[in-house]
Design an enzyme around this catalytic site. Structure first.
Site, PDB file in Angstrom:
ATOM      1  N   SER A 145       0.569  -0.751   0.352  1.00 21.87           N
ATOM      2  CA  SER A 145      -0.027   0.086   0.131  1.00 21.87           C
ATOM      3  C   SER A 145       0.867   1.351  -0.037  1.00 21.87           C
ATOM      4  O   SER A 145       2.059   1.114  -0.722  1.00 21.87           O
ATOM      5  CB  SER A 145      -0.666   0.208   0.729  1.00 21.87           C
ATOM      6  OG  SER A 145      -2.129   0.950   1.091  1.00 21.87           O
ATOM      7  N   ASP A 221      -9.880  -6.135  -2.805  1.00 20.38           N
ATOM      8  CA  ASP A 221      -9.533  -4.922  -2.457  1.00 20.38           C
ATOM      9  C   ASP A 221     -10.285  -3.853  -2.910  1.00 20.38           C
ATOM     10  O   ASP A 221     -10.683  -3.351  -3.710  1.00 20.38           O
ATOM     11  CB  ASP A 221      -8.163  -4.159  -3.214  1.00 20.38           C
ATOM     12  CG  ASP A 221      -7.247  -3.229  -2.140  1.00 20.38           C
ATOM     13  OD1 ASP A 221      -8.085  -2.563  -1.349  1.00 20.38           O
ATOM     14  OD2 ASP A 221      -6.160  -3.576  -2.185  1.00 20.38           O
ATOM     15  N   HIS A 254      -7.529  -5.668   1.332  1.00 20.06           N
ATOM     16  CA  HIS A 254      -6.272  -5.168   1.054  1.00 20.06           C
ATOM     17  C   HIS A 254      -5.724  -6.207   2.307  1.00 20.06           C
ATOM     18  O   HIS A 254      -4.415  -5.234   2.689  1.00 20.06           O
ATOM     19  CB  HIS A 254      -6.387  -3.894   1.775  1.00 20.06           C
ATOM     20  CG  HIS A 254      -5.627  -2.615   1.731  1.00 20.06           C
ATOM     21  ND1 HIS A 254      -5.100  -2.466  -0.100  1.00 20.06           N
ATOM     22  CD2 HIS A 254      -4.756  -2.208   1.825  1.00 20.06           C
ATOM     23  CE1 HIS A 254      -3.849  -1.506   0.501  1.00 20.06           C
ATOM     24  NE2 HIS A 254      -3.578  -1.119   1.575  1.00 20.06           N
TER      25      HIS A 254
END
Length: 275
Positions: A145, A221, A254
């Site tokens: 991320s 995600d 995620h």
């Protein structure tokens, strides 16, 4: 420095250290996994950069990476995501301030005094690692991320420093999404030309080294469409002729459940590059 944790793990040791950072002007904590091969000589190092809200603990406790690092003889180094301490500036919300360093060098106050994570990751941390653990000087970099953004931009800006780079769910175009725009405006100011120095979609166009990019992205995600937008990096790489392997993994979100499912393949990828 001070060793805070020392735990046997897959024949090696998962340690956590605290050390003084002159670059950041505070103490930093760093997770260091030493595989069993480190007892017999220097090993290559994979640097892992974590995402928003994380510390060094998220990767070392949730990713399950030590098993694969032990198989391949790789040291894992997982630093905190931002400077810490009472004197360090902070903000309300999870996406700015502590836990949200964005792996750049801030130029605006009150951030500029401490928020120099780019210099810390590129220079100070490797120097500290190579002075204190049996590291060979061969490096790779990866992250998740915000940390995926950091890994990609740092590798692209430093040709020859890393043998390989990979990312999970990276923020590939921070200049074009809310997370990046908020952080960049606060840390760097409103000049979007300055932002380009920390945007992977901008950097691939002028990269001096065609280091292949490996990215895994979860198809389920929750941030895929509005914050991550991997198709923007794919288009930039195609335009620049930069090698990119972008793998969309159906059903994955995620979280570290996603990372732990594919971290073995990433470590094998880095191990091959660091031989």
């Amino acid at each position: 420095m001070q060793r805070l944790e020392h735990r046997a793990c897959f024949g090696g040791w998962q340690d956590v250290y605290r050390h003084d950072s002159k670059v950041l002007g505070c103490e930093m904590t760093v997770g260091v996994y030493l595989p069993p091969q480190a007892e017999h000589g220097p090993c290559p190092v994979l640097y892992w950069l974590s995402g928003l809200t994380c510390t060094e603990q998220n990767f070392i406790t949730k990713a399950g990476a030590q098993r694969y690092a032990a198989e391949h003889g790789i040291i894992l180094v997982a630093p905190d995501t931002s400077p810490r301490g009472e004197s360090v500036a902070d903000a309300e919300g999870y996406d700015l301030g502590k836990g949200a360093g964005f792996y750049l060098n801030a130029t605006r106050e009150p951030w500029a005094r401490h928020y120099r994570m780019y210099d810390y990751i590129v220079d100070e941390l490797p120097a500290w690692v190579e002075a204190n653990v049996p590291a060979s000087g061969v490096r790779a970099i990866s992250g998740h991320s915000m940390g995926g953004h950091g890994a990609l931009t740092i590798a692209l800006k430093n040709p020859g420093r890393y043998r390989s780079v990979s990312a999970f769910s990276p923020i590939v175009a921070p200049s074009q999404v809310a997370w990046g725009q908020k952080a960049f405006a606060a840390y760097l100011g409103e000049d979007r030309e300055v932002w380009k120095a920390y945007d992977a979609t901008e950097l691939v166009a002028h990269a001096q080294e065609k280091l292949p990019l490996l990215i895994d992205q979860g198809g389920a995600d929750e941030f895929l469409q509005n914050q991550l937008r991997p198709e923007l990096l794919q288009a930039a790489c195609e335009a620049a002729g930069h090698p990119l392997e972008l793998r969309l993994q159906p059903g994955y979100d995620h979280s570290y459940y996603f990372i732990s499912s594919f971290i073995g393949g990433h470590i094998a990828h880095h191990a091959e590059a660091m031989r």
